[in-house]
Design a protein around this motif. Structure first.
Motif, PDB file in Angstrom:
ATOM      1  N   UNK A  30     -11.620  -7.043  -1.387  1.00  0.00           N
ATOM      2  CA  UNK A  30     -11.021  -7.596  -2.471  1.00  0.00           C
ATOM      3  C   UNK A  30      -9.520  -7.035  -2.592  1.00  0.00           C
ATOM      4  N   UNK A  31      -9.251  -5.943  -2.116  1.00  0.00           N
ATOM      5  CA  UNK A  31      -7.742  -5.519  -2.138  1.00  0.00           C
ATOM      6  C   UNK A  31      -6.978  -6.294  -1.032  1.00  0.00           C
ATOM      7  N   UNK A  32      -7.552  -6.678   0.046  1.00  0.00           N
ATOM      8  CA  UNK A  32      -6.865  -7.474   0.938  1.00  0.00           C
ATOM      9  C   UNK A  32      -6.537  -8.847   0.238  1.00  0.00           C
ATOM     10  N   UNK A  33      -7.570  -9.480  -0.217  1.00  0.00           N
ATOM     11  CA  UNK A  33      -7.008 -10.824  -0.968  1.00  0.00           C
ATOM     12  C   UNK A  33      -6.142 -10.444  -2.013  1.00  0.00           C
ATOM     13  N   UNK A  34      -6.226  -9.602  -2.840  1.00  0.00           N
ATOM     14  CA  UNK A  34      -5.183  -9.345  -3.806  1.00  0.00           C
ATOM     15  C   UNK A  34      -3.715  -9.203  -3.110  1.00  0.00           C
ATOM     16  N   UNK A  35      -3.746  -8.352  -2.154  1.00  0.00           N
ATOM     17  CA  UNK A  35      -2.390  -8.176  -1.318  1.00  0.00           C
ATOM     18  C   UNK A  35      -1.783  -9.625  -0.815  1.00  0.00           C
ATOM     19  N   UNK A  36      -2.711 -10.300  -0.501  1.00  0.00           N
ATOM     20  CA  UNK A  36      -2.334 -11.452   0.156  1.00  0.00           C
ATOM     21  C   UNK A  36      -1.845 -12.308  -0.830  1.00  0.00           C
ATOM     22  N   UNK A  37      -2.584 -12.676  -1.920  1.00  0.00           N
ATOM     23  CA  UNK A  37      -2.181 -13.502  -2.867  1.00  0.00           C
ATOM     24  C   UNK A  37      -0.570 -13.044  -3.432  1.00  0.00           C
ATOM     25  N   UNK A  38      -0.426 -11.729  -3.688  1.00  0.00           N
ATOM     26  CA  UNK A  38       0.769 -11.125  -4.108  1.00  0.00           C
ATOM     27  C   UNK A  38       1.652 -11.755  -3.061  1.00  0.00           C
ATOM     28  N   UNK A  39       1.607 -11.751  -1.897  1.00  0.00           N
ATOM     29  CA  UNK A  39       2.613 -12.017  -0.878  1.00  0.00           C
ATOM     30  C   UNK A  39       2.936 -13.423  -1.064  1.00  0.00           C
ATOM     31  N   UNK A  40       1.782 -14.303  -1.107  1.00  0.00           N
ATOM     32  CA  UNK A  40       2.120 -15.861  -1.288  1.00  0.00           C
ATOM     33  C   UNK A  40       2.863 -16.082  -2.560  1.00  0.00           C
ATOM     34  N   UNK A  41       2.647 -15.371  -3.723  1.00  0.00           N
ATOM     35  CA  UNK A  41       3.581 -15.675  -4.800  1.00  0.00           C
ATOM     36  C   UNK A  41       5.025 -15.159  -4.638  1.00  0.00           C
ATOM     37  N   UNK A  43       8.332 -15.602  -3.270  1.00  0.00           N
ATOM     38  CA  UNK A  43       8.877 -16.492  -2.497  1.00  0.00           C
ATOM     39  C   UNK A  43       9.763 -15.905  -1.490  1.00  0.00           C
ATOM     40  N   UNK A  44      10.223 -14.640  -1.411  1.00  0.00           N
ATOM     41  CA  UNK A  44      10.964 -13.892  -0.504  1.00  0.00           C
ATOM     42  C   UNK A  44      10.170 -13.600   0.892  1.00  0.00           C
ATOM     43  N   UNK A  45       9.000 -13.391   0.651  1.00  0.00           N
ATOM     44  CA  UNK A  45       8.084 -13.032   1.874  1.00  0.00           C
ATOM     45  C   UNK A  45       7.882 -14.159   2.639  1.00  0.00           C
ATOM     46  N   UNK A  46       8.007 -14.059   3.762  1.00  0.00           N
ATOM     47  CA  UNK A  46       7.929 -15.074   4.944  1.00  0.00           C
ATOM     48  C   UNK A  46       6.990 -14.826   6.135  1.00  0.00           C
ATOM     49  N   UNK A  47       6.988 -13.478   6.508  1.00  0.00           N
ATOM     50  CA  UNK A  47       5.886 -12.974   7.396  1.00  0.00           C
ATOM     51  C   UNK A  47       5.096 -11.929   6.619  1.00  0.00           C
ATOM     52  N   UNK A  48       3.762 -11.881   6.770  1.00  0.00           N
ATOM     53  CA  UNK A  48       2.924 -10.638   6.415  1.00  0.00           C
ATOM     54  C   UNK A  48       2.036 -10.398   7.647  1.00  0.00           C
ATOM     55  N   UNK A  49       2.657  -8.989   7.974  1.00  0.00           N
ATOM     56  CA  UNK A  49       1.969  -8.271   9.112  1.00  0.00           C
ATOM     57  C   UNK A  49       0.461  -7.681   8.525  1.00  0.00           C
ATOM     58  N   UNK A  50      -0.601  -7.825   9.256  1.00  0.00           N
ATOM     59  CA  UNK A  50      -1.784  -7.570   8.612  1.00  0.00           C
ATOM     60  C   UNK A  50      -2.444  -6.500   9.759  1.00  0.00           C
ATOM     61  N   UNK A  51      -3.027  -5.440   9.686  1.00  0.00           N
ATOM     62  CA  UNK A  51      -3.750  -4.640  10.820  1.00  0.00           C
ATOM     63  C   UNK A  51      -5.091  -5.505  11.159  1.00  0.00           C
ATOM     64  N   UNK A  52      -5.392  -5.218  12.306  1.00  0.00           N
ATOM     65  CA  UNK A  52      -6.621  -5.850  13.069  1.00  0.00           C
ATOM     66  C   UNK A  52      -7.847  -5.536  12.121  1.00  0.00           C
ATOM     67  N   UNK A  53      -8.071  -4.509  11.723  1.00  0.00           N
ATOM     68  CA  UNK A  53      -9.307  -3.825  11.003  1.00  0.00           C
ATOM     69  C   UNK A  53      -9.296  -4.859   9.837  1.00  0.00           C
ATOM     70  N   UNK A  54      -8.273  -4.884   9.020  1.00  0.00           N
ATOM     71  CA  UNK A  54      -8.360  -5.695   7.692  1.00  0.00           C
ATOM     72  C   UNK A  54      -8.609  -7.098   8.168  1.00  0.00           C
ATOM     73  N   UNK A  55      -8.037  -7.411   9.172  1.00  0.00           N
ATOM     74  CA  UNK A  55      -8.456  -9.091   9.607  1.00  0.00           C
ATOM     75  C   UNK A  55      -9.940  -9.182   9.875  1.00  0.00           C
ATOM     76  N   UNK A  56     -10.689  -8.153  10.368  1.00  0.00           N
ATOM     77  CA  UNK A  56     -12.011  -8.189  10.656  1.00  0.00           C
ATOM     78  C   UNK A  56     -12.853  -7.830   9.430  1.00  0.00           C
TER      79      UNK A  56
END
Length: 102
Positions: A30-41, A43-56
């Motif tokens: 749930x926190x991962x989803x909220x953080x990604x949505x924040x990054x999508x909103x 406009x200045x963020x072009x790249x999001x680095x995400x650790x492999x454990x969160x991807x899993x």
């Protein structure tokens, strides 16, 4: 464009902050989803680095973002947990990515 980190541990966040990359530490899907949505909103963020454990934790969400959105670019990075990787995988990753031997 800025780079933003979504990590599951403070060590990775501190290391990235030393390189000038801001981010957040999360532990649940749930926190991962909220953080990604924040990054999508943002406009200045072009790249999001995400650790492999969160991807899993939420592979379907990560896949959907990679396929459906042009921005931000999601990049999975190894972290200190590095499950299933060799001992020097982070060093090799840096050497292959930017050509610097550490």
């Amino acid at each position: 464009m800025q780079i933003y980190l979504i990590s599951d541990n403070h060590d990775t966040l501190v290391g990235m902050r030393l390189a000038g990359i801001d981010g957040t530490v999360v532990h649940t899907p749930k926190d991962v989803e909220a953080s990604i949505k924040k990054a999508i909103k943002d406009e200045n963020i072009g790249i999001v680095l995400i650790t492999e454990r969160l991807v899993s934790l939420c592979p379907d969400l990560i896949y959907k973002i990679k396929v459906d959105y042009r921005r931000p670019l999601l990049v999975e990075i190894p972290d200190r947990h590095a499950e299933g990787r060799t001992k020097d995988s982070i060093t090799r990753y840096v050497r292959e990515a930017i050509g610097v031997k550490i």
